[in-house]
Design a protein around this motif. Structure first.
Motif, short mmCIF file in Angstrom:
data_model
loop_
_atom_site.label_atom_id
_atom_site.label_comp_id
_atom_site.label_asym_id
_atom_site.label_seq_id
_atom_site.Cartn_x
_atom_site.Cartn_y
_atom_site.Cartn_z
N UNK A 166 0.98 -1.25 -0.03
CA UNK A 166 0.08 0.09 -0.14
C UNK A 166 1.00 1.23 -0.15
N UNK A 167 0.49 2.22 -0.77
CA UNK A 167 1.27 3.52 -0.78
C UNK A 167 0.19 4.57 -0.70
N UNK A 168 0.60 5.59 0.33
CA UNK A 168 -0.10 6.85 0.37
C UNK A 168 0.77 8.01 0.04
N UNK A 169 0.41 9.18 -0.06
CA UNK A 169 0.90 10.27 -0.66
C UNK A 169 2.43 10.54 0.06
N UNK A 170 2.45 10.23 1.37
CA UNK A 170 3.92 10.21 2.25
C UNK A 170 4.49 8.97 2.26
N UNK A 171 4.13 7.94 2.43
CA UNK A 171 4.80 6.65 2.89
C UNK A 171 4.11 5.22 2.09
N UNK A 172 4.97 4.28 2.31
CA UNK A 172 4.34 3.01 1.92
C UNK A 172 4.71 2.02 3.00
N UNK A 173 3.58 0.92 2.99
CA UNK A 173 3.67 -0.10 3.85
C UNK A 173 3.39 -1.51 3.28
N UNK A 174 3.77 -2.48 3.86
CA UNK A 174 3.31 -4.08 3.28
C UNK A 174 2.75 -4.73 4.41
N UNK A 175 1.22 -5.21 4.11
CA UNK A 175 0.70 -6.10 4.91
C UNK A 175 1.06 -7.34 4.52
N UNK A 176 0.94 -8.29 5.35
CA UNK A 176 1.42 -9.70 4.86
C UNK A 176 0.50 -10.77 5.58
N UNK A 177 -0.13 -11.58 4.95
CA UNK A 177 -1.23 -12.44 5.46
C UNK A 177 -1.25 -13.85 5.05
N UNK A 178 -0.95 -14.67 5.92
CA UNK A 178 -0.70 -16.00 5.87
C UNK A 178 -2.28 -16.84 6.14
N UNK A 179 -2.66 -17.42 4.91
CA UNK A 179 -4.11 -17.90 5.16
C UNK A 179 -3.84 -19.74 4.94
N UNK A 180 -4.89 -20.22 5.63
CA UNK A 180 -5.00 -21.94 5.54
C UNK A 180 -5.73 -22.20 4.26
N UNK A 181 -5.83 -23.40 4.44
CA UNK A 181 -6.66 -24.11 2.88
C UNK A 181 -8.00 -23.67 2.85
#
Length: 203
Positions: A166-181
């Protein structure tokens, strides 16, 4: 005997500073003068899930806690510590925090959940809400993309990794998700805000 609705808390033992650290000290057991066990009041809808636990860490503060369910409202589950710190998730996507200091007051989850399910491979927007110094709402809009990765082994489970950039006007960040079957989020590392940083959770 203590009820299972009491939040189980653990302290990492490392020194912490600042207002957030003070809250987390109490959140994870740093109170040197306990007033007795604090019972978490749950809603009737949360009772079937009362024995479940959520493990959480804030790496920037070197803090760790284990939380119990306080309420289930539709698809949103709120987890609670004995010191009134709450984390709310919509099917595993963080939508709010309270008691951490610079809290995430609200966030959209639907487009992230659609992307996790493989239904939206293109870019999408998410809105995050915070409070400024005068308690006025400040909305941050982020452009996001979801990328599915390989399967990873965690606590004996094979989980699929998904990275949300994800990127905003001032910064960026990364969300990480781990999902099961079944597509259930079992582990996640999600952005709270610039003051708190990332929150990692697993169950």
């Amino acid at each position: 005997m203590r009820t299972t609705l009491i939040a189980l808390v653990l302290l990492s033992g490392c020194a912490q500073t600042g207002p957030l650290a003070g809250k987390l000290d109490a959140m994870i057991g740093g109170n040197r003068h306990p007033k007795g066990p604090s019972v978490i009041e749950v809603t009737p809808s949360a009772l079937p899930h009362a024995g479940e636990r959520l493990h959480a860490t804030i790496a920037a503060r070197n803090a760790t806690a284990t939380l119990a369910i306080e309420a289930v409202n539709g698809t949103v589950t709120t987890w609670h510590t004995a010191d009134n710190v709450t984390l709310s998730f919509d099917r595993g996507v963080l939508v709010g925090t309270r008691g951490l200091g610079d809290d995430l007051m609200g966030a959209g989850a639907e487009k992230t959940l659609t992307a996790l399910a493989g239904g939206n491979p293109g870019p999408y927007r998410r809105q995050l809400r915070y409070l400024d110094g005068e308690n006025h709402s400040v909305y941050v809009s982020a452009g996001c993309t979801m990328t599915a990765g390989s399967t990873e082994l965690f606590n004996g489970q094979r989980l699929r990794r998904h990275d949300e950039l994800c990127k905003t006007f001032h910064q960026s960040f990364t969300n990480t998700f781990w999902t099961d079957a079944h597509g259930t989020v079992r582990r996640a590392r999600q952005w709270v805000g610039p003051e708190v940083g990332y929150l990692e959770t697993w169950r």
